[in-house]
Design a protein around this motif. Structure first.
Motif, mmCIF file in Angstrom:
data_model
loop_
_atom_site.group_PDB
_atom_site.id
_atom_site.type_symbol
_atom_site.label_atom_id
_atom_site.label_comp_id
_atom_site.label_asym_id
_atom_site.label_seq_id
_atom_site.Cartn_x
_atom_site.Cartn_y
_atom_site.Cartn_z
ATOM 1 N N GLN A 1 46.721 60.375 65.137
ATOM 2 C CA GLN A 1 48.124 59.981 65.258
ATOM 3 C C GLN A 1 48.688 60.278 66.644
ATOM 4 O O GLN A 1 49.457 59.478 67.190
ATOM 5 C CB GLN A 1 48.943 60.692 64.182
ATOM 6 C CG GLN A 1 48.621 60.248 62.755
ATOM 7 C CD GLN A 1 49.111 58.845 62.465
ATOM 8 O OE1 GLN A 1 50.234 58.487 62.789
ATOM 9 N NE2 GLN A 1 48.258 58.033 61.848
ATOM 10 N N GLU B 1 40.860 53.773 55.809
ATOM 11 C CA GLU B 1 42.189 54.371 55.667
ATOM 12 C C GLU B 1 42.697 54.904 56.996
ATOM 13 O O GLU B 1 43.866 54.707 57.356
ATOM 14 C CB GLU B 1 42.142 55.494 54.630
ATOM 15 C CG GLU B 1 43.496 56.144 54.370
ATOM 16 C CD GLU B 1 43.423 57.257 53.341
ATOM 17 O OE1 GLU B 1 44.492 57.727 52.907
ATOM 18 O OE2 GLU B 1 42.303 57.660 52.971
ATOM 19 N N ASP B 2 41.840 55.583 57.754
ATOM 20 C CA ASP B 2 42.232 56.118 59.061
ATOM 21 C C ASP B 2 42.717 54.993 59.973
ATOM 22 O O ASP B 2 43.794 55.073 60.584
ATOM 23 C CB ASP B 2 41.049 56.805 59.756
ATOM 24 C CG ASP B 2 40.607 58.089 59.070
ATOM 25 O OD1 ASP B 2 41.435 58.687 58.365
ATOM 26 O OD2 ASP B 2 39.441 58.473 59.245
ATOM 27 N N THR C 1 43.620 51.924 59.294
ATOM 28 C CA THR C 1 44.820 51.238 58.793
ATOM 29 C C THR C 1 46.073 52.060 59.092
ATOM 30 O O THR C 1 47.098 51.522 59.535
ATOM 31 C CB THR C 1 44.695 50.993 57.277
ATOM 32 O OG1 THR C 1 43.511 50.222 57.026
ATOM 33 C CG2 THR C 1 45.906 50.241 56.756
ATOM 34 N N ASN C 2 46.012 53.361 58.867
ATOM 35 C CA ASN C 2 47.172 54.232 59.122
ATOM 36 C C ASN C 2 47.520 54.268 60.608
ATOM 37 O O ASN C 2 48.709 54.294 60.972
ATOM 38 C CB ASN C 2 46.897 55.641 58.605
ATOM 39 C CG ASN C 2 46.926 55.713 57.085
ATOM 40 O OD1 ASN C 2 47.525 54.861 56.427
ATOM 41 N ND2 ASN C 2 46.270 56.703 56.521
ATOM 42 N N ILE D 1 49.360 51.031 61.392
ATOM 43 C CA ILE D 1 50.743 51.053 60.905
ATOM 44 C C ILE D 1 51.614 51.938 61.797
ATOM 45 O O ILE D 1 52.758 51.575 62.130
ATOM 46 C CB ILE D 1 50.779 51.538 59.444
ATOM 47 C CG1 ILE D 1 50.126 50.501 58.524
ATOM 48 C CG2 ILE D 1 52.220 51.808 58.995
ATOM 49 C CD1 ILE D 1 49.946 50.973 57.088
ATOM 50 N N THR D 2 51.100 53.085 62.199
ATOM 51 C CA THR D 2 51.882 54.000 63.043
ATOM 52 C C THR D 2 52.269 53.328 64.349
ATOM 53 O O THR D 2 53.428 53.406 64.788
ATOM 54 C CB THR D 2 51.066 55.276 63.340
ATOM 55 O OG1 THR D 2 50.856 55.979 62.117
ATOM 56 C CG2 THR D 2 51.795 56.185 64.314
ATOM 57 N N GLU E 1 54.876 50.396 63.686
ATOM 58 C CA GLU E 1 56.203 50.913 63.340
ATOM 59 C C GLU E 1 56.900 51.500 64.566
ATOM 60 O O GLU E 1 58.115 51.349 64.733
ATOM 61 C CB GLU E 1 56.082 51.961 62.242
ATOM 62 C CG GLU E 1 55.806 51.374 60.858
ATOM 63 C CD GLU E 1 56.939 50.467 60.397
ATOM 64 O OE1 GLU E 1 58.084 50.941 60.322
ATOM 65 O OE2 GLU E 1 56.667 49.277 60.126
ATOM 66 N N GLN F 1 47.777 46.648 53.066
ATOM 67 C CA GLN F 1 48.812 47.540 53.599
ATOM 68 C C GLN F 1 49.497 46.964 54.838
ATOM 69 O O GLN F 1 50.405 47.597 55.396
ATOM 70 C CB GLN F 1 48.185 48.893 53.965
ATOM 71 C CG GLN F 1 47.450 49.576 52.828
ATOM 72 C CD GLN F 1 48.369 49.878 51.661
ATOM 73 O OE1 GLN F 1 49.469 50.409 51.824
ATOM 74 N NE2 GLN F 1 47.922 49.529 50.456
#
Length: 335
Positions: A208, A251-252, A254-255, A258-259, A262, A288
């Motif tokens: 992140q 999942e990593d 994709t997240n 999204i971060t 956004e 997602q």
């Protein structure tokens, strides 16, 4: 690889032959029974030996028919993967990791409605999408410092209506974040020539903190500039065993996507993400990401990718006046 592919083809052919055999037997049986009913008023049945003979006959006929179709397709210049695509329309066929992967199409995702008959190509290799005699698409390119100095007036004169310009990139091995040295110069030159501009970030973030660093860097460097098009998160798999992103899960990844998107949206810009077939089918969870505009990369003249997207990078070997060497070609498709 060749041995695996041979085994694979033998397997699928055996399944196809069996299905064809069943269909032929059914048709023959129906025809036979219908004829018997008309002639004698009685229904005739087949013995086990007769059924076995029909199966053998149908498999031989089916085998010859299917093999001829595959042979003709390959002799016509079609690739192995294009043949597989035609045999498995309910799957997305992906050549990755030294094998062919079959990913079931998710019918719950938004689909595109593009028609290949509406796609036109001129003598320069520039695509346009025409509906009822009206062009509904826009033609563009994407560039980076790899293209060197660009004559943007010549680019505009060659029919380019928009450009996506690399702003930031991260080393896939070192993890070092870099600003593209030609970015601001290219933004200024393209806009001065009347070309609409968006930018993209080539991400190799693994957490992140890194993905937020990428977002804040591109937002910071664009202060004082106005974009007509989105800021794109370019999420790509690097074919190198030393790539830092190799250990990311779906999942990593994709997240992280999204971060970034956004963060871009919260800063007042339009977000978009870029992916190819492997990334979209196997490395991201598209369920997602339905709310975000998509830029798809695929270099065959076909609308094979079934899901919704707005922008299509259809060539990496294009030629445009004012640019030395190859350049990526894009078409913006109205949905």
């Amino acid at each position: 690889m060749k041995k695996t592919l041979r085994y694979f083809f033998v397997s699928i052919l055996s399944i196809i032959f069996t299905l064809i055999a069943v269909c032929i037997i059914y048709i023959m049986a129906e025809t036979h029974n219908h004829s018997a009913n008309n002639n004698n008023g009685n229904t005739e049945t087949y013995t086990s030996q007769e059924v076995a003979e029909l199966v053998d006959e149908a498999q031989i006929e089916g085998r010859a028919s299917i093999l001829n179709q595959i042979k003709e397709s390959l002799e016509s210049g079609n690739t192995v993967i294009s043949v597989l695509k035609s045999l498995y329309p309910e799957y997305i066929v992906v050549a990755a990791n030294s094998k062919y992967n079959f990913v079931a199409i998710n019918n719950d995702l938004p689909m595109n409605s593009f028609n290949i008959d509406n796609l036109q190509e001129n003598e320069k290799g520039q695509y346009s999408y025409i509906v009822d005699g009206q062009t509904t698409s826009r033609f563009g390119i994407d560039v980076s410092s790899h293209q060197g100095d660009i004559d943007w007036a010549a680019v505009a004169a060659d029919g380019v209506e928009f450009a996506f310009i690399r702003a930031v990139y991260r080393g896939y091995g070192t993890g070092k974040l870099m600003i593209d040295e030609k970015c601001l110069e290219n933004i200024q030159g393209a806009q001065a020539a009347g070309i609409d501009v968006g930018v993209y970030v080539f991400s190799q973030a693994i957490n992140q903190a890194e993905v937020l660093e990428e977002a804040s860097t591109v937002i910071g460097m664009l202060q004082g500039y106005t974009l007509q098009l989105p800021i794109v998160f370019d999420v790509e798999k690097v074919s190198d065993s030393s790539a830092r992103t190799n250990n990311l899960t779906v999942e990593d990844r994709t997240n992280l996507t999204i971060t970034f998107l956004e963060a871009i949206k919260n800063a007042g810009y339009q977000p978009m993400f870029y992916h190819n077939t492997e990334m979209g089918a196997m490395l991201l969870d598209l369920t997602q990401l339905t709310e975000y505009p998509k830029w798809f990369a695929g270099y065959n003249k076909e609308f094979y990718w079934p899901y919704e997207y707005s922008l299509w990078q259809y060539s990496e070997t294009g030629s445009i006046s004012g640019i030395n060497g190859n350049v990526d070609l894009d078409i913006w498709l109205a949905q």
